[in-house]
Design a protein around this motif. Structure first.
Motif, PDB file in Angstrom:
ATOM      1  N   ALA A  22      -7.928  15.686   0.789  1.00  0.00           N
ATOM      2  CA  ALA A  22      -9.247  15.087   0.575  1.00  0.00           C
ATOM      3  C   ALA A  22      -9.626  14.136   1.704  1.00  0.00           C
ATOM      4  CB  ALA A  22      -9.267  14.350  -0.757  1.00  0.00           C
ATOM      5  N   LEU A  23      -9.014  14.301   2.887  1.00  0.00           N
ATOM      6  CA  LEU A  23      -9.223  13.338   3.967  1.00  0.00           C
ATOM      7  C   LEU A  23     -10.339  13.743   4.921  1.00  0.00           C
ATOM      8  CD1 LEU A  23      -5.525  12.422   4.832  1.00  0.00           C
ATOM      9  CD2 LEU A  23      -7.111  11.295   3.264  1.00  0.00           C
ATOM     10  N   SER A  24     -10.664  15.035   4.951  1.00  0.00           N
ATOM     11  CA  SER A  24     -11.750  15.483   5.812  1.00  0.00           C
ATOM     12  C   SER A  24     -13.061  14.854   5.354  1.00  0.00           C
ATOM     13  CB  SER A  24     -11.865  17.009   5.772  1.00  0.00           C
ATOM     14  OG  SER A  24     -12.931  17.444   6.593  1.00  0.00           O
ATOM     15  N   GLU A  81     -15.624  26.518  28.118  1.00  0.00           N
ATOM     16  CA  GLU A  81     -16.776  27.253  28.614  1.00  0.00           C
ATOM     17  C   GLU A  81     -17.908  27.324  27.590  1.00  0.00           C
ATOM     18  OE1 GLU A  81     -15.670  31.087  30.003  1.00  0.00           O
ATOM     19  OE2 GLU A  81     -14.293  30.339  31.541  1.00  0.00           O
ATOM     20  N   GLN A  82     -17.565  27.381  26.310  1.00  0.00           N
ATOM     21  CA  GLN A  82     -18.592  27.590  25.294  1.00  0.00           C
ATOM     22  C   GLN A  82     -18.761  26.423  24.330  1.00  0.00           C
ATOM     23  OE1 GLN A  82     -17.463  31.227  23.360  1.00  0.00           O
ATOM     24  NE2 GLN A  82     -18.044  32.511  25.113  1.00  0.00           N
ATOM     25  N   GLY A  83     -18.021  25.372  24.558  1.00  0.00           N
ATOM     26  CA  GLY A  83     -18.055  24.265  23.614  1.00  0.00           C
ATOM     27  C   GLY A  83     -17.143  24.553  22.431  1.00  0.00           C
ATOM     28  N   ARG A  84     -16.819  23.519  21.663  1.00  0.00           N
ATOM     29  CA  ARG A  84     -15.932  23.727  20.517  1.00  0.00           C
ATOM     30  C   ARG A  84     -16.101  22.597  19.503  1.00  0.00           C
ATOM     31  NH1 ARG A  84     -10.267  21.364  21.534  1.00  0.00           N
ATOM     32  NH2 ARG A  84     -10.496  20.006  23.336  1.00  0.00           N
ATOM     33  N   ILE A  85     -15.560  22.825  18.330  1.00  0.00           N
ATOM     34  CA  ILE A  85     -15.590  21.831  17.259  1.00  0.00           C
ATOM     35  C   ILE A  85     -14.239  21.117  17.225  1.00  0.00           C
ATOM     36  CG2 ILE A  85     -15.819  21.424  14.788  1.00  0.00           C
ATOM     37  CD1 ILE A  85     -18.403  22.286  16.039  1.00  0.00           C
ATOM     38  N   ARG A  86     -14.280  19.797  17.224  1.00  0.00           N
ATOM     39  CA  ARG A  86     -13.058  19.005  17.110  1.00  0.00           C
ATOM     40  C   ARG A  86     -13.157  18.106  15.889  1.00  0.00           C
ATOM     41  NH1 ARG A  86     -11.256  15.680  22.156  1.00  0.00           N
ATOM     42  NH2 ARG A  86      -9.561  15.335  20.683  1.00  0.00           N
ATOM     43  N   GLN A  87     -12.002  17.803  15.311  1.00  0.00           N
ATOM     44  CA  GLN A  87     -11.931  16.854  14.203  1.00  0.00           C
ATOM     45  C   GLN A  87     -11.629  15.474  14.787  1.00  0.00           C
ATOM     46  OE1 GLN A  87     -12.630  17.682  11.083  1.00  0.00           O
ATOM     47  NE2 GLN A  87     -12.812  19.867  11.512  1.00  0.00           N
ATOM     48  N   VAL A  88     -12.563  14.537  14.654  1.00  0.00           N
ATOM     49  CA  VAL A  88     -12.428  13.227  15.274  1.00  0.00           C
ATOM     50  C   VAL A  88     -12.475  12.129  14.218  1.00  0.00           C
ATOM     51  CG1 VAL A  88     -13.474  14.050  17.413  1.00  0.00           C
ATOM     52  CG2 VAL A  88     -14.913  13.001  15.656  1.00  0.00           C
ATOM     53  N   LYS A  89     -12.050  10.948  14.590  1.00  0.00           N
ATOM     54  CA  LYS A  89     -12.086   9.800  13.683  1.00  0.00           C
ATOM     55  C   LYS A  89     -13.521   9.501  13.269  1.00  0.00           C
ATOM     56  CE  LYS A  89     -10.309   6.888  16.625  1.00  0.00           C
ATOM     57  NZ  LYS A  89     -10.102   7.774  17.790  1.00  0.00           N
ATOM     58  N   VAL A  90     -13.680   9.074  12.014  1.00  0.00           N
ATOM     59  CA  VAL A  90     -15.010   8.647  11.570  1.00  0.00           C
ATOM     60  C   VAL A  90     -15.388   7.369  12.318  1.00  0.00           C
ATOM     61  CG1 VAL A  90     -14.797   9.719   9.307  1.00  0.00           C
ATOM     62  CG2 VAL A  90     -14.022   7.358   9.623  1.00  0.00           C
ATOM     63  N   PRO A  91     -16.680   7.045  12.426  1.00  0.00           N
ATOM     64  CA  PRO A  91     -17.113   5.884  13.226  1.00  0.00           C
ATOM     65  C   PRO A  91     -16.445   4.570  12.830  1.00  0.00           C
ATOM     66  CG  PRO A  91     -19.000   7.261  12.686  1.00  0.00           C
ATOM     67  CD  PRO A  91     -17.831   7.820  11.924  1.00  0.00           C
ATOM     68  N   PHE A 100      -2.123  11.713   9.586  1.00  0.00           N
ATOM     69  CA  PHE A 100      -2.666  12.084   8.282  1.00  0.00           C
ATOM     70  C   PHE A 100      -3.266  13.490   8.302  1.00  0.00           C
ATOM     71  CE2 PHE A 100      -2.508   7.494   7.236  1.00  0.00           C
ATOM     72  CZ  PHE A 100      -1.861   7.611   6.018  1.00  0.00           C
ATOM     73  N   LYS A 101      -3.806  13.930   9.427  1.00  0.00           N
ATOM     74  CA  LYS A 101      -4.296  15.306   9.518  1.00  0.00           C
ATOM     75  C   LYS A 101      -3.130  16.288   9.332  1.00  0.00           C
ATOM     76  CE  LYS A 101      -7.117  16.088  12.999  1.00  0.00           C
ATOM     77  NZ  LYS A 101      -7.717  15.930  14.342  1.00  0.00           N
ATOM     78  N   TRP A 102      -2.000  15.985   9.976  1.00  0.00           N
ATOM     79  CA  TRP A 102      -0.807  16.825   9.785  1.00  0.00           C
ATOM     80  C   TRP A 102      -0.324  16.744   8.338  1.00  0.00           C
ATOM     81  CZ3 TRP A 102       3.913  15.104   8.038  1.00  0.00           C
ATOM     82  CH2 TRP A 102       4.929  16.063   7.990  1.00  0.00           C
ATOM     83  N   ARG A 146       0.835  -1.204   0.000  1.00  0.00           N
ATOM     84  CA  ARG A 146       0.000   0.000   0.000  1.00  0.00           C
ATOM     85  C   ARG A 146       0.869   1.253   0.000  1.00  0.00           C
ATOM     86  NH1 ARG A 146      -2.875  -3.883   2.777  1.00  0.00           N
ATOM     87  NH2 ARG A 146      -5.141  -3.835   2.576  1.00  0.00           N
ATOM     88  N   ASP A 147       0.432   2.260  -0.723  1.00  0.00           N
ATOM     89  CA  ASP A 147       1.099   3.556  -0.710  1.00  0.00           C
ATOM     90  C   ASP A 147       0.419   4.414   0.343  1.00  0.00           C
ATOM     91  OD1 ASP A 147       2.186   6.051  -1.103  1.00  0.00           O
ATOM     92  OD2 ASP A 147       1.867   6.085  -3.269  1.00  0.00           O
ATOM     93  N   TRP A 148       1.105   4.686   1.444  1.00  0.00           N
ATOM     94  CA  TRP A 148       0.469   5.411   2.541  1.00  0.00           C
ATOM     95  C   TRP A 148       0.024   6.809   2.108  1.00  0.00           C
ATOM     96  CZ3 TRP A 148       2.278  10.064   4.256  1.00  0.00           C
ATOM     97  CH2 TRP A 148       3.589  10.408   3.919  1.00  0.00           C
ATOM     98  N   ARG A 149       0.643   7.373   1.069  1.00  0.00           N
ATOM     99  CA  ARG A 149       0.264   8.697   0.593  1.00  0.00           C
ATOM    100  C   ARG A 149      -1.109   8.693  -0.079  1.00  0.00           C
ATOM    101  NH1 ARG A 149       5.463   7.734  -0.290  1.00  0.00           N
ATOM    102  NH2 ARG A 149       7.054   9.184   0.519  1.00  0.00           N
ATOM    103  N   LYS A 150      -1.570   7.520  -0.496  1.00  0.00           N
ATOM    104  CA  LYS A 150      -2.869   7.401  -1.152  1.00  0.00           C
ATOM    105  C   LYS A 150      -3.831   6.627  -0.258  1.00  0.00           C
ATOM    106  CE  LYS A 150      -0.733   7.475  -5.743  1.00  0.00           C
ATOM    107  NZ  LYS A 150      -0.532   6.745  -7.022  1.00  0.00           N
ATOM    108  N   VAL A 151      -3.830   6.959   1.006  1.00  0.00           N
ATOM    109  CA  VAL A 151      -4.615   6.221   1.994  1.00  0.00           C
ATOM    110  C   VAL A 151      -6.110   6.281   1.664  1.00  0.00           C
ATOM    111  CG1 VAL A 151      -4.855   8.214   3.520  1.00  0.00           C
ATOM    112  CG2 VAL A 151      -5.006   5.902   4.459  1.00  0.00           C
ATOM    113  N   ARG A 152      -6.772   5.160   1.898  1.00  0.00           N
ATOM    114  CA  ARG A 152      -8.216   5.056   1.769  1.00  0.00           C
ATOM    115  C   ARG A 152      -8.797   4.599   3.099  1.00  0.00           C
ATOM    116  NH1 ARG A 152      -8.739   0.748  -2.820  1.00  0.00           N
ATOM    117  NH2 ARG A 152      -7.305  -0.229  -1.353  1.00  0.00           N
ATOM    118  N   LEU A 153     -10.061   4.862   3.279  1.00  0.00           N
ATOM    119  CA  LEU A 153     -10.715   4.428   4.509  1.00  0.00           C
ATOM    120  C   LEU A 153     -10.596   2.922   4.673  1.00  0.00           C
ATOM    121  CD1 LEU A 153     -12.459   4.966   6.993  1.00  0.00           C
ATOM    122  CD2 LEU A 153     -14.486   4.830   5.513  1.00  0.00           C
ATOM    123  N   THR A 154     -10.704   2.174   3.581  1.00  0.00           N
ATOM    124  CA  THR A 154     -10.624   0.717   3.675  1.00  0.00           C
ATOM    125  C   THR A 154      -9.264   0.268   4.217  1.00  0.00           C
ATOM    126  OG1 THR A 154      -9.982   0.657   1.338  1.00  0.00           O
ATOM    127  CG2 THR A 154     -12.289   0.278   1.847  1.00  0.00           C
TER     128      THR A 154
END
Length: 367
Positions: A111-113, A130-140, A99-101, A51-59
């Motif tokens: 194209a990973l988001s 205090e006000q809540g925030r948005i985080r980027q988390v792993k997909v289910p 991969f986020k970095w 596998r080419d890690w640069r072309k990562v897929r969810l699978t």
């Protein structure tokens, strides 16, 4: 800290840059070490499995999760035990954070988001401030289950057992049913719900109003006469020549017994009472009970689906297919449903890593 990507001792430049970035933004040495130890085996596995890690897929990452889940860690007194869901999550988090970095650093395509991570609102509190925030988390699909992992599906593992089943002397209808289930991975309800108009076994099917070339079947909802149903939405599944030939034998047998019948169902009763009526699940149960006696092993219809899925994923007597392709063929709505079959590849997948005892692969220290 350096990340080595091969047995020759080559330094993985991008992974090393990421760890240095973590140090620059103030991550603790223990966190950096844990991330590095969890990323390195993934990169080694990617290389070893082509596998080419640069072309990562969810699978790819779903399959890596099965490796992490299936590889035992050291428990009390050094005895192996299953890895905890929280630890599996930590391993997957390290890879996703890398991969986020890599995406932000333009090392991989942006194209990973939404593919391997997604935004999630964290309510105000300990983690949301205090006000809540948005985080980027792993997909289910990349998150560990909080409950016990599902056991690997039962399949016909031994080649001789599969050969006995495929060479068993059966009447034409039953031979076609067994072949269809074995080579397509259909659910038994889907097979019993097939109409003759769903069977497109020509090289060119445009005369049937179908643009798909080559022999295949269409799985869809029909107004059935036997209570069977297709469990998921419509799809088409290709079939090999053997299934085409066994269908031709069945049609000849059906015509000899019933003449030109009008029942739309593919599978009808031919050999006992209620000739010409749609075959029911009770008839299938009776058939597989007789098959089980003949092969001296309990065989259930769904085992043929498990067997085909496993053979596709492991490349047994067929080209190896990726997880997403198998998902489509089986009619699964999500990769998570298909990933249970990837567990049956655990030994193959672990073997793809040149050294399964890489630091961190066998223990949970540094969590």
């Amino acid at each position: 800290m350096l990340v080595i990507e091969s047995s020759e001792g080559d330094i993985h430049e991008e992974a090393t840059r990421w760890l240095r970035f973590l140090a620059a933004v103030g991550k603790s040495p223990n966190t950096i070490r844990a991330y590095g130890l969890r990323l390195a085996p993934y990169l080694s596995w990617s290389v070893a499995s082509g596998r080419d890690w640069r072309k990562v897929r969810l699978t790819d990452l779903v399959e890596w999760k099965t490796v992490v889940v299936a590889t035992p860690c050291s428990g009390a007194k050094g005895l192996p035990r299953p890895r905890r869901p929280a630890t599996v999550d930590a391993w997957m988090t390290a890879v996703v954070e890398f991969f986020k970095w890599a995406e932000a650093a333009a090392v991989v395509e942006p194209a990973l988001s939404g593919l391997i991570y997604e935004p999630r609102y964290i309510a105000a509190g300990v983690y949301g401030g205090e006000q809540g925030r948005i985080r980027q988390v792993k997909v289910p699909e990349l998150q560990a289950r909080s409950h016990q992992e599902t056991a690997s599906p039962e399949w016909i593992e031994f080649p001789r057992a599969r050969a006995v089943l495929l060479n068993l002397e059966l009447v034409a209808r039953d031979r076609f049913l067994v072949d269809l289930l074995f080579f397509t991975g259909l659910r038994i309800g889907e097979a019993l719900a097939l109409f003759r108009q769903d069977v497109h076994f020509l090289a060119e099917n445009s005369g049937l109003g179908c643009r798909i070339r080559g022999p295949h079947i269409h799985v869809r909802s029909n107004e059935v006469l036997n209570g069977a149903r297709a469990k998921t939405g419509p799809r088409w599944v290709p079939v090999p020549d053997r299934v085409v030939f066994s269908y031709e034998d069945y049609l000849l047998d059906r015509r000899d017994i019933l003449g030109l019948d009008s029942n739309p169902h593919v599978f009808v009763n031919l050999y006992r009472s209620s000739r010409g009526t749609a075959m029911s699940y009770a008839g299938v149960v009776d058939l597989f009970q007789r098959i089980s006696v003949s092969v001296s092993s309990r065989i259930r219809p769904h085992m043929l689906r498990h067997t085909r899925a496993t053979m596709w994923l492991r490349g047994i007597d067929t080209p190896r297919l990726d997880l997403d392709t198998v998902r489509v063929l089986l009619g699964h709505a999500s990769l998570e449903a298909t990933s249970i079959y990837a567990h049956s590849r655990a030994e193959d997948l672990r073997a793809a890593v040149s050294n399964a005892s890489l630091p961190g692969i066998g223990d949970e220290k540094g969590r």
